[in-house]
Design an enzyme around this catalytic site. Structure first.
Site, PDB file in Angstrom:
ATOM      1  N   ASP A  10       0.856  -1.201   0.000  1.00  0.00           N
ATOM      2  CA  ASP A  10       0.000   0.000   0.000  1.00  0.00           C
ATOM      3  C   ASP A  10       0.894   1.254   0.000  1.00  0.00           C
ATOM      4  O   ASP A  10       0.863   2.064   0.917  1.00  0.00           O
ATOM      5  CB  ASP A  10      -0.947   0.013   1.212  1.00  0.00           C
ATOM      6  CG  ASP A  10      -0.210   0.010   2.558  1.00  0.00           C
ATOM      7  OD1 ASP A  10      -0.790   0.533   3.550  1.00  0.00           O
ATOM      8  OD2 ASP A  10       0.953  -0.450   2.614  1.00  0.00           O
ATOM      9  N   ASP A  15       6.690   1.128   1.887  1.00  0.00           N
ATOM     10  CA  ASP A  15       6.386   0.141   0.842  1.00  0.00           C
ATOM     11  C   ASP A  15       7.233   0.413  -0.402  1.00  0.00           C
ATOM     12  O   ASP A  15       7.765  -0.495  -1.035  1.00  0.00           O
ATOM     13  CB  ASP A  15       4.920   0.226   0.428  1.00  0.00           C
ATOM     14  CG  ASP A  15       3.952   0.028   1.571  1.00  0.00           C
ATOM     15  OD1 ASP A  15       3.772   0.986   2.359  1.00  0.00           O
ATOM     16  OD2 ASP A  15       3.393  -1.074   1.687  1.00  0.00           O
ATOM     17  N   ASN A  40      -2.443   2.754   3.483  1.00  0.00           N
ATOM     18  CA  ASN A  40      -1.850   4.073   3.789  1.00  0.00           C
ATOM     19  C   ASN A  40      -2.646   5.200   3.137  1.00  0.00           C
ATOM     20  O   ASN A  40      -2.733   6.298   3.652  1.00  0.00           O
ATOM     21  CB  ASN A  40      -0.409   4.123   3.285  1.00  0.00           C
ATOM     22  CG  ASN A  40       0.531   3.345   4.187  1.00  0.00           C
ATOM     23  OD1 ASN A  40       0.359   3.355   5.401  1.00  0.00           O
ATOM     24  ND2 ASN A  40       1.481   2.633   3.594  1.00  0.00           N
ATOM     25  N   THR A 124       2.883  -6.084   2.664  1.00  0.00           N
ATOM     26  CA  THR A 124       3.397  -4.997   3.518  1.00  0.00           C
ATOM     27  C   THR A 124       2.305  -3.955   3.772  1.00  0.00           C
ATOM     28  O   THR A 124       2.606  -2.801   4.105  1.00  0.00           O
ATOM     29  CB  THR A 124       4.610  -4.303   2.860  1.00  0.00           C
ATOM     30  OG1 THR A 124       4.186  -3.708   1.615  1.00  0.00           O
ATOM     31  CG2 THR A 124       5.735  -5.284   2.615  1.00  0.00           C
ATOM     32  N   PHE A 165      -0.924  -0.841  12.536  1.00  0.00           N
ATOM     33  CA  PHE A 165      -1.829  -0.334  11.490  1.00  0.00           C
ATOM     34  C   PHE A 165      -2.302  -1.415  10.511  1.00  0.00           C
ATOM     35  O   PHE A 165      -3.504  -1.541  10.251  1.00  0.00           O
ATOM     36  CB  PHE A 165      -1.121   0.795  10.733  1.00  0.00           C
ATOM     37  CG  PHE A 165      -1.925   1.393   9.607  1.00  0.00           C
ATOM     38  CD1 PHE A 165      -1.676   1.039   8.295  1.00  0.00           C
ATOM     39  CD2 PHE A 165      -2.935   2.312   9.875  1.00  0.00           C
ATOM     40  CE1 PHE A 165      -2.423   1.585   7.250  1.00  0.00           C
ATOM     41  CE2 PHE A 165      -3.686   2.874   8.840  1.00  0.00           C
ATOM     42  CZ  PHE A 165      -3.426   2.501   7.525  1.00  0.00           C
ATOM     43  N   ASN A 166      -1.389  -2.155   9.905  1.00  0.00           N
ATOM     44  CA  ASN A 166      -1.777  -3.109   8.858  1.00  0.00           C
ATOM     45  C   ASN A 166      -2.807  -4.125   9.363  1.00  0.00           C
ATOM     46  O   ASN A 166      -3.754  -4.464   8.658  1.00  0.00           O
ATOM     47  CB  ASN A 166      -0.554  -3.859   8.316  1.00  0.00           C
ATOM     48  CG  ASN A 166       0.326  -2.995   7.444  1.00  0.00           C
ATOM     49  OD1 ASN A 166      -0.130  -1.961   6.940  1.00  0.00           O
ATOM     50  ND2 ASN A 166       1.573  -3.389   7.285  1.00  0.00           N
ATOM     51  N   HIS A 238       9.691  -0.159   8.282  1.00  0.00           N
ATOM     52  CA  HIS A 238       8.835  -1.329   8.514  1.00  0.00           C
ATOM     53  C   HIS A 238       8.872  -2.308   7.329  1.00  0.00           C
ATOM     54  O   HIS A 238       9.342  -3.427   7.441  1.00  0.00           O
ATOM     55  CB  HIS A 238       7.378  -0.877   8.710  1.00  0.00           C
ATOM     56  CG  HIS A 238       7.174   0.148   9.781  1.00  0.00           C
ATOM     57  ND1 HIS A 238       7.283  -0.119  11.128  1.00  0.00           N
ATOM     58  CD2 HIS A 238       6.847   1.464   9.696  1.00  0.00           C
ATOM     59  CE1 HIS A 238       7.021   0.981  11.831  1.00  0.00           C
ATOM     60  NE2 HIS A 238       6.752   1.950  10.987  1.00  0.00           N
ATOM     61  N   ASP A 239       8.356  -1.870   6.193  1.00  0.00           N
ATOM     62  CA  ASP A 239       8.184  -2.786   5.051  1.00  0.00           C
ATOM     63  C   ASP A 239       9.514  -3.272   4.466  1.00  0.00           C
ATOM     64  O   ASP A 239       9.643  -4.452   4.119  1.00  0.00           O
ATOM     65  CB  ASP A 239       7.338  -2.104   3.970  1.00  0.00           C
ATOM     66  CG  ASP A 239       5.972  -1.716   4.504  1.00  0.00           C
ATOM     67  OD1 ASP A 239       5.375  -0.761   3.975  1.00  0.00           O
ATOM     68  OD2 ASP A 239       5.505  -2.348   5.473  1.00  0.00           O
TER      69      ASP A 239
HETATM   70  O1  RIB Z   1       2.508   0.013  10.851  1.00  0.00           O
HETATM   71  C1  RIB Z   1       3.387   0.166   9.773  1.00  0.00           C
HETATM   72  C2  RIB Z   1       2.768  -0.325   8.502  1.00  0.00           C
HETATM   73  O2  RIB Z   1       1.613   0.450   8.203  1.00  0.00           O
HETATM   74  C3  RIB Z   1       3.684  -0.158   7.276  1.00  0.00           C
HETATM   75  O3  RIB Z   1       3.408  -1.174   6.359  1.00  0.00           O
HETATM   76  C4  RIB Z   1       3.267   1.164   6.706  1.00  0.00           C
HETATM   77  O4  RIB Z   1       3.499   1.248   5.290  1.00  0.00           O
HETATM   78  C5  RIB Z   1       1.789   1.135   6.959  1.00  0.00           C
HETATM   79  O5  RIB Z   1       1.184   0.390   5.920  1.00  0.00           O
HETATM   80 CA    CA Z   2       2.767  -0.615   4.061  1.00  0.00          CA
END
Ligand code: RIB
Ligand code: CA
Length: 309
Positions: A10, A15, A40, A124, A165-166, A238-239
Site C-alpha cells: 500500500d 512500501d 496508507n 506490507t 496499522f496493517n 517497517h516494510d
Molecule cells: O505500521 C506500519 C505499517 O503500516 C507499514 O506497512 C506502513 O506502510 C503502513 O502500511
Molecule cells: Ca505498508
C-alpha cells in the site's frame, strides 16, 4: 535460483523502499507481480504511487489493483504519516506503464497456481488481498512457501496502544491469514521500531548524486516528520525489513509462537495476541521476529538504493 515472490503493498513511503529493495536483488528474488491494496492511502493513490516509483527506478512489471477496502470494515487511511498523495516528499513524474486490468486477488491466485516453484508472499499493507485470495482459492495454500508479512506487534501497537496499522485496518483478513496453516514470518513493530534509518543515512542518500538514492532520501525526509512527533530518533523502515527478511532470513531472530488476531475488543481490536508462555495451549503458528541486525539491514538498504543507475 531466485525465489519467486509476490509483493502485496500500500505505497506508502516504506512500501516504496521495499519495492526498490526487491528489484535491486534479481539474483535473490523474482517478483512475479506487485499487487496493491488500500491502506496508507486510497487504492487509486496506492496504485499510482507504485507505478510512479517503479517507473522512476526504470522497473516495469505486472502491477494489479486489489481491494479498495477491508473485507468487512470501512477503510482507515494514514495521511498523517504518508501525506495526501500517500507518497508526499519527492515530485515524481507520471508513470510510464499502466496497471494490469486483472484484479490483484485474481493475479495472486493465478500466479500461485501456475508457479513451478512454491511462491513466497510478501504483504506490507493490510491483509485484505491475501485473505481474500485464501478464502476464494484455498487450493493455493499448497503452492505457497511462506508469507513474510510486515504487521502486528508482540508488544506495543502504533495505531492504537494495542494494534499495529496493517492488522488493525483489516483484522478479519489478518485472522484468515494467521489461521491458514501456511508458514508465516511476522515482521512486526518489535523489530521494525529497532530498524531505524538515521538522519545521517538520509543525508548520505541525498548527497549520493544518484537519482533513485536522492529520491529515497526525499521520501525519508518526509517520512521522518511524523516519526519525529512520535519521539523516534530516526525512521523505522517497517516494510523494507520484511523484504530484507525474505532476502536474508538471518537478518532477524524469530521465535515460533501461537498468534491470534483480536477482532472484537473495544480497546484491543487488531492486536496480534502472541502467547509467549504457551498459556493458551494453542499450537505455534507464526515465526515472530523479536530481534534484528540493524546495522546489517541499514547497509543493505543503502547499498540497494545506490545500486540503481
Ligand atoms: O505500521 C506500519 C505499517 O503500516 C507499514 O506497512 C506502513 O506502510 C503502513 O502500511
Ligand atoms: Ca505498508
Amino acid at each position: 535460483m531466485p525465489k519467486p515472490i509476490i509483493i502485496d503493498c500500500d505505497p506508502g513511503h516504506d512500501d516504496a523502499i521495499a519495492l526498490l529493495l526487491a528489484f535491486a536483488k534479481p539474483e535473490l528474488v523474482k517478483v512475479l507481480a506487485v499487487t496493491i491494496v488500500a491502506g496508507n492511502q486510497t487504492l487509486e493513490k496506492t496504485v499510482l504511487n507504485a507505478l510512479k516509483v517503479l517507473s522512476f527506478a526504470g522497473v516495469e512489471c505486472e502491477v494489479a489493483a486489489g481491494y479498495d477496502r477491508p473485507l468487512l470494515r470501512t477503510l482507515e487511511i494514514a495521511p498523517e504519516v504518508h501525506g495526501e498523495s500517500g507518497l508526499d516528499g519527492p515530485i515524481l513524474p507520471e508513470p510510464n506503464f499502466k496497471a494490469s486490468i486483472k484484479h490483484g486477488v485474481q493475479t495472486i491466485i493465478d500466479h500461485v497456481r501456475t508457479s513451478k516453484e512454491k511462491v513466497t508472499l510478501v504483504p506490507t499493507g493490510p491483509l485484505t488481498n491475501i485473505g481474500a485470495a485464501l478464502l476464494g482459492a484455498p487450493d493455493i495454500k499448497e503452492n505457497i512457501e511462506r508469507i513474510v508479512l510486515m504487521g502486528g506487534a508482540a508488544r506495543e501497537g502504533n495505531w492504537t496502544p494495542a494494534a499495529e496499522f496493517n492488522i488493525l485496518v483489516d483484522p478479519e483478513a489478518a485472522s484468515v491469514v494467521f489461521q491458514s496453516g501456511i508458514p508465516i514470518t511476522m515482521v512486526g513493530l518489535d523489530v521494525t521500531h529497532e530498524a531505524q534509518i538515521m538522519a545521517s543515512d538520509v543525508e548520505f542518500l541525498l548527497n549520493s548524486g544518484k537519482k533513485v538514492g536522492v529520491m529515497v532520501g526525499e521520501l525519508l525526509e518526509f517520512f521522518g516528520e511524523f516519526h519525529k512527533t512520535m519521539g523516534f530518533a530516526g525512521m523505522p523502515l517497517h516494510d523494507p525489513l520484511a523484504m530484507a527478511t525474505v532476502l536474508e532470513p538471518t537478518i532477524v531472530e524469530t521465535k515460533h509462537l501461537p498468534v491470534r488476531i483480536e477482532t472484537q475488543g473495544q480497546y484491543t481490536t487488531g492486536r496480534t495476541v502472541v502467547d509467549f508462555y504457551g498459556v493458551t495451549g494453542e499450537k505455534p503458528n507464526v515465526d515472530v521476529a523479536l530481534a534484528v541486525d540493524r546495522d546489517r539491514f541499514v547497509q543493505m538498504i543503502l547499498d540497494a538504493m545506490l545500486s540503481y543507475n
